[in-house]
Scaffold this motif. Structure first.
Motif, mmCIF file in Angstrom:
data_model
loop_
_atom_site.group_PDB
_atom_site.id
_atom_site.type_symbol
_atom_site.label_atom_id
_atom_site.label_comp_id
_atom_site.label_asym_id
_atom_site.label_seq_id
_atom_site.Cartn_x
_atom_site.Cartn_y
_atom_site.Cartn_z
ATOM 1 N N ILE A 173 0.842 -1.203 0.000
ATOM 2 C CA ILE A 173 0.000 0.000 0.000
ATOM 3 C C ILE A 173 0.876 1.253 0.000
ATOM 4 O O ILE A 173 0.622 2.207 -0.755
ATOM 5 C CB ILE A 173 -0.944 -0.011 1.214
ATOM 6 C CG1 ILE A 173 -1.996 -1.108 1.058
ATOM 7 C CG2 ILE A 173 -1.628 1.351 1.388
ATOM 8 C CD1 ILE A 173 -2.863 -1.327 2.283
ATOM 9 N N ASP A 174 1.906 1.265 0.816
ATOM 10 C CA ASP A 174 2.829 2.400 0.829
ATOM 11 C C ASP A 174 3.500 2.576 -0.533
ATOM 12 O O ASP A 174 3.719 3.715 -0.991
ATOM 13 C CB ASP A 174 3.897 2.199 1.911
ATOM 14 C CG ASP A 174 3.339 2.353 3.317
ATOM 15 O OD1 ASP A 174 2.360 3.102 3.493
ATOM 16 O OD2 ASP A 174 3.897 1.730 4.246
ATOM 17 N N PHE A 175 3.830 1.469 -1.186
ATOM 18 C CA PHE A 175 4.416 1.503 -2.523
ATOM 19 C C PHE A 175 3.459 2.165 -3.515
ATOM 20 O O PHE A 175 3.867 2.997 -4.343
ATOM 21 C CB PHE A 175 4.756 0.072 -2.959
ATOM 22 C CG PHE A 175 5.079 -0.085 -4.415
ATOM 23 C CD1 PHE A 175 6.296 0.345 -4.933
ATOM 24 C CD2 PHE A 175 4.170 -0.686 -5.278
ATOM 25 C CE1 PHE A 175 6.597 0.184 -6.283
ATOM 26 C CE2 PHE A 175 4.452 -0.856 -6.619
ATOM 27 C CZ PHE A 175 5.675 -0.414 -7.123
ATOM 28 N N LEU A 176 2.181 1.815 -3.441
ATOM 29 C CA LEU A 176 1.194 2.418 -4.346
ATOM 30 C C LEU A 176 1.043 3.913 -4.093
ATOM 31 O O LEU A 176 0.817 4.693 -5.024
ATOM 32 C CB LEU A 176 -0.156 1.730 -4.183
ATOM 33 C CG LEU A 176 -0.250 0.270 -4.646
ATOM 34 C CD1 LEU A 176 -1.659 -0.266 -4.414
ATOM 35 C CD2 LEU A 176 0.131 0.120 -6.117
ATOM 36 N N VAL A 177 1.178 4.313 -2.829
ATOM 37 C CA VAL A 177 1.106 5.743 -2.503
ATOM 38 C C VAL A 177 2.356 6.460 -3.002
ATOM 39 O O VAL A 177 2.269 7.519 -3.649
ATOM 40 C CB VAL A 177 0.948 5.944 -0.985
ATOM 41 C CG1 VAL A 177 1.030 7.427 -0.635
ATOM 42 C CG2 VAL A 177 -0.378 5.367 -0.494
ATOM 43 N N ASP A 178 3.516 5.898 -2.713
ATOM 44 C CA ASP A 178 4.784 6.548 -3.060
ATOM 45 C C ASP A 178 5.048 6.560 -4.565
ATOM 46 O O ASP A 178 5.458 7.585 -5.126
ATOM 47 C CB ASP A 178 5.947 5.840 -2.357
ATOM 48 C CG ASP A 178 5.938 6.045 -0.855
ATOM 49 O OD1 ASP A 178 5.341 7.035 -0.396
ATOM 50 O OD2 ASP A 178 6.521 5.206 -0.135
ATOM 51 N N GLU A 179 4.824 5.432 -5.215
ATOM 52 C CA GLU A 179 5.184 5.296 -6.628
ATOM 53 C C GLU A 179 3.994 5.485 -7.571
ATOM 54 O O GLU A 179 4.171 5.895 -8.713
ATOM 55 C CB GLU A 179 5.820 3.925 -6.880
ATOM 56 C CG GLU A 179 7.067 3.660 -6.055
ATOM 57 C CD GLU A 179 8.195 4.641 -6.358
ATOM 58 O OE1 GLU A 179 8.240 5.151 -7.508
ATOM 59 O OE2 GLU A 179 9.028 4.884 -5.464
ATOM 60 N N GLY A 180 2.805 5.176 -7.090
ATOM 61 C CA GLY A 180 1.640 5.273 -7.956
ATOM 62 C C GLY A 180 0.747 6.448 -7.630
ATOM 63 O O GLY A 180 -0.279 6.639 -8.289
ATOM 64 N N GLU A 181 1.132 7.230 -6.618
ATOM 65 C CA GLU A 181 0.358 8.393 -6.185
ATOM 66 C C GLU A 181 -1.102 8.041 -5.891
ATOM 67 O O GLU A 181 -2.014 8.826 -6.158
ATOM 68 C CB GLU A 181 0.448 9.507 -7.232
ATOM 69 C CG GLU A 181 1.877 10.001 -7.446
ATOM 70 C CD GLU A 181 1.948 11.153 -8.437
ATOM 71 O OE1 GLU A 181 0.908 11.509 -9.018
ATOM 72 O OE2 GLU A 181 3.054 11.696 -8.626
#
Length: 350
Positions: A166-174
């Motif tokens: 989920i953090d990856f989607l926020v950081d990289e996928g906005e």
């Protein structure tokens, strides 16, 4: 009969032991533990501890990633795998940060292709253009899949990996956490809670717990299971509470379908509560499309179980899209024996 047997094998999530962590206590007597053929075997506390030590010694899970499968209206049937270790997999996918995101988490002996994922995914994509991500932590044909006590060992570890994704989607996928719902069935509901506790980029908007695993998880510490504090709004749908599911309220809003313990239409075919346990995701999928599960506000979960609630709230319905603004406390939801399960305007309390 072969089809029914396969469905039972793939779908049941029978929880009879706490997640295996060093500080967890085990009953002095022991517990009934499910076997691969779904029979229940009594295991003493010492046998359980031995199995826990064996699982920890294997340490198989840490080097085995959880898989994340993306479905959208552009690819509603065939998934695209996304890895938090591979930014290109996200960029090449159909993930669209302008659309809401829904993450589905299965329970024991399931996978991203199990019925749970299919019926909820199809319902979601029918009503909205969204990113549907099915988490697969099945690890097919290994020790964790076949041995229930070992499977419970995975719950907190899977939850942490989902949080990192989920953090990856926020950081990289906005991705916006305001548009994120995490949906977990049985053991997967507790995985959802662990994920919500560990997201570092903010607070998950909504967690839907579909008949969260009950036996002995009801005695677990808050950090080991789903609680109302794991997201901005946590909704729990109870269908087999006290057997395979969690009976007491643990969300911001808890809906007790038919009283939350047994379900109409399941009496003649139910196996250790399995039919009722699975109804939770069928009800939720139908609620996405029809929003037809009118419910009555109760004075507590005992009232919901006994069907002594009388204050019908038309705006608040099991699985309702606006429940995070409207729902709180416990509700009784009457249901039909066969689909459509929701009673809509034909609501009555019996």
């Amino acid at each position: 009969m072969k089809t029914l047997g396969a469905l039972l094998l793939l779908s049941v999530t029978l929880i009879v032991a706490l997640p295996i962590e060093e500080n967890n206590e085990v009953s002095e007597d022991g517990y009934f533990v499910p076997q691969l053929d779904w029979s229940l075997k009594w295991m003493s506390a010492e046998e359980i501890k031995k199995e826990q030590r064996k699982t920890k010694a294997r340490n198989w899970f840490n080097d085995r990633p959880v898989d994340f499968h993306l479905y959208t209206r552009k690819n509603p049937k065939k998934s695209q795998k996304i890895s938090a270790d591979d930014k290109k997999s996200l960029k090449k996918s159909n993930f669209n940060n302008n659309h809401p995101t829904r993450i589905i988490i299965h329970g024991w002996q399931n996978s991203h292709q199990s019925e749970l994922n299919v019926v909820i995914r199809e319902a979601l994509l029918q009503v909205m253009d969204c990113n549907v991500i099915s988490v697969d932590w099945s690890r097919k044909f290994n020790y964790f899949t076949l041995n229930y006590l070992s499977a419970t060992y995975m719950v907190p570890k899977v939850g942490v990996k989902v949080a990192k994704f989920i953090d990856f989607l926020v950081d990289e996928g906005e991705m916006s956490l305001d548009d994120l719902h995490v949906i977990g069935h049985s053991l997967g509901a507790h995985v959802s809670g662990i994920a919500g506790k560990n997201v570092r980029t903010g607070e998950v908007h909504t967690i839907i717990g579909l008949d969260p695993a009950g036996p002995l998880y009801e005695d677990a510490k808050n950090e080991e299971r789903l609680t109302k504090d794991d997201a901005r709004y946590v909704e729990v749908i109870h269908t087999n509470g006290g057997t395979l599911g969690f009976l007491e309220p643990i969300g911001n809003a808890d809906f007790y379908a038919n009283g939350g313990q047994v379900q109409p239409g399941c009496f003649k075919i139910d196996v250790v509560g399995l039919c009722a346990h699975l109804r939770s995701y069928w009800y939720y999928a139908e609620s996405i499309i029809e929003n037809s599960f009118k419910s009555a506000k109760c004075q507590g979960y005992t009232s919901a179980i006994l069907n002594t609630c009388h204050d019908v709230i038309d705006e608040v319905r099991l699985g309702g899209a606006d429940n995070y603004e409207l729902a709180s406390g416990e509700y009784y939801t009457p249901v039909n024996e066969v689909p459509p399960y929701g009673r809509g305007d034909k609501f009555n309390m019996v």
